[in-house]
Design an enzyme around this catalytic site. Sequence first.
Site, mmCIF file in Angstrom:
data_model
loop_
_atom_site.group_PDB
_atom_site.id
_atom_site.type_symbol
_atom_site.label_atom_id
_atom_site.label_comp_id
_atom_site.label_asym_id
_atom_site.label_seq_id
_atom_site.Cartn_x
_atom_site.Cartn_y
_atom_site.Cartn_z
ATOM 1 N N ARG A 105 9.880 53.761 -54.722
ATOM 2 C CA ARG A 105 9.874 53.507 -53.277
ATOM 3 C C ARG A 105 10.863 54.441 -52.608
ATOM 4 N NH1 ARG A 105 10.856 47.373 -51.671
ATOM 5 N NH2 ARG A 105 12.977 47.897 -52.273
ATOM 6 N N THR A 109 11.921 54.617 -46.072
ATOM 7 C CA THR A 109 10.652 54.150 -45.473
ATOM 8 C C THR A 109 10.032 52.994 -46.241
ATOM 9 O OG1 THR A 109 9.331 55.643 -46.827
ATOM 10 C CG2 THR A 109 10.153 56.512 -44.730
ATOM 11 N N ASP A 201 17.694 45.031 -58.291
ATOM 12 C CA ASP A 201 16.863 46.200 -58.595
ATOM 13 C C ASP A 201 16.529 46.192 -60.085
ATOM 14 O OD1 ASP A 201 16.171 48.913 -59.445
ATOM 15 O OD2 ASP A 201 16.610 49.451 -57.369
ATOM 16 N N ASP A 204 17.313 49.481 -62.098
ATOM 17 C CA ASP A 204 18.754 49.685 -62.294
ATOM 18 C C ASP A 204 19.318 48.677 -63.297
ATOM 19 O OD1 ASP A 204 18.741 51.788 -60.568
ATOM 20 O OD2 ASP A 204 19.646 50.711 -58.885
HETATM 21 C C1 PRP Z 1 10.764 48.866 -58.065
HETATM 22 C C2 PRP Z 1 9.838 48.016 -58.891
HETATM 23 C C3 PRP Z 1 8.496 48.285 -58.254
HETATM 24 C C4 PRP Z 1 8.845 48.490 -56.811
HETATM 25 C C5 PRP Z 1 8.448 47.266 -56.031
HETATM 26 O O1 PRP Z 1 10.711 50.192 -58.429
HETATM 27 O O2 PRP Z 1 9.894 48.311 -60.252
HETATM 28 O O3 PRP Z 1 7.832 49.413 -58.789
HETATM 29 O O4 PRP Z 1 10.263 48.663 -56.736
HETATM 30 O O5 PRP Z 1 8.652 47.455 -54.678
HETATM 31 P P1 PRP Z 1 7.457 47.496 -53.635
HETATM 32 O O6 PRP Z 1 6.551 46.355 -53.981
HETATM 33 O O7 PRP Z 1 8.146 47.328 -52.331
HETATM 34 O O8 PRP Z 1 6.763 48.820 -53.748
HETATM 35 P P2 PRP Z 1 11.629 51.308 -57.737
HETATM 36 O O9 PRP Z 1 10.996 51.835 -56.512
HETATM 37 O O10 PRP Z 1 13.014 50.760 -57.603
HETATM 38 O O11 PRP Z 1 11.584 52.513 -58.770
HETATM 39 P P3 PRP Z 1 12.351 52.639 -60.178
HETATM 40 O O12 PRP Z 1 11.780 51.589 -61.099
HETATM 41 O O13 PRP Z 1 12.007 54.015 -60.620
HETATM 42 O O14 PRP Z 1 13.813 52.426 -59.936
HETATM 43 N N1 URA Z 2 12.321 46.516 -56.322
HETATM 44 C C1 URA Z 2 13.192 45.849 -57.102
HETATM 45 O O1 URA Z 2 13.499 46.301 -58.223
HETATM 46 N N2 URA Z 2 13.729 44.709 -56.634
HETATM 47 C C2 URA Z 2 13.416 44.209 -55.429
HETATM 48 O O2 URA Z 2 13.929 43.139 -55.067
HETATM 49 C C3 URA Z 2 12.502 44.915 -54.647
HETATM 50 C C4 URA Z 2 11.958 46.058 -55.108
#
Ligand code: PRP
Ligand code: URA
Length: 209
Positions: A105, A109, A201, A204
């Site tokens: 994400r 945005t 997160d 993370d």
């Molecule tokens: C997190 C999670 C999803 C997304 C959900 O990933 O693992 O893929 O956010 O959010 P959304 O429903 O609002 O799209 P992130 O974007 O943090 O990426 P990452 O796993 O690479 O850290």
């Molecule tokens: N992605 C995450 O990992 N946690 C949240 O709460 C939302 C998006």
Amino acid sequence: MPFPNVILIDHPVIQTKLTELRDYSTDHREFRALLDEIASLMVYEVTRDWPTKPRPVQTPMERTTGNVLARQVTLVPILRAGLGMADGVLRLLPEARMGHLGVYRDEATLEPVSYYHKLPPDIAATEVLLIDPMLATGGSGAAAAEFLKKAGVTSLKFVCLVAAPEGIQYFHKLHPEVPIYCAAIDRQLNEKGYILPGLGDAGDRSFGT
Ligand code: PRP
Ligand code: URA
């Protein structure tokens, strides 16, 4: 409020592990172990309605006919956090193939940004499980489902752990026929798109970043 085509897996063992996962003091080692275990436990419910086909088998006593899954299986974790659920699912479905979709994400945005994709060539003929622990705004999951449909996938389920009502609604506006399996439907998103109460997160926390 019940959501159509959302299957909430509220098994007490899963709920216990999910509560430990939410705990902010759970470190990345423990977090990974819990995510893996919950993913394994969800497999029974997620695969319950998959078709089987008969297969003859010779037991030590006599010949009989058993049943086996009718179609091949493909797991598609959304990178990064979906990777944390893949081994747990593979433990019960060891013959599954894996595809990978990289989506993150944009922090400003909240729009999904796709950066990687690699799918098995015959994915269209398989049962596909899209996996990601978090369904927040629904942007990442919906973009991933769109990509899989364009690749010809017709039998698709989205498996997450924690879903926000906003994300469920957005995902199902675009993909109403795709069932969502989750272990919790949380209250809401905050102004930054994080799930409340959520677990923070997931990427993370899994990887210690
Ligand atoms: C997190 C999670 C999803 C997304 C959900 O990933 O693992 O893929 O956010 O959010 P959304 O429903 O609002 O799209 P992130 O974007 O943090 O990426 P990452 O796993 O690479 O850290
Ligand atoms: N992605 C995450 O990992 N946690 C949240 O709460 C939302 C998006």
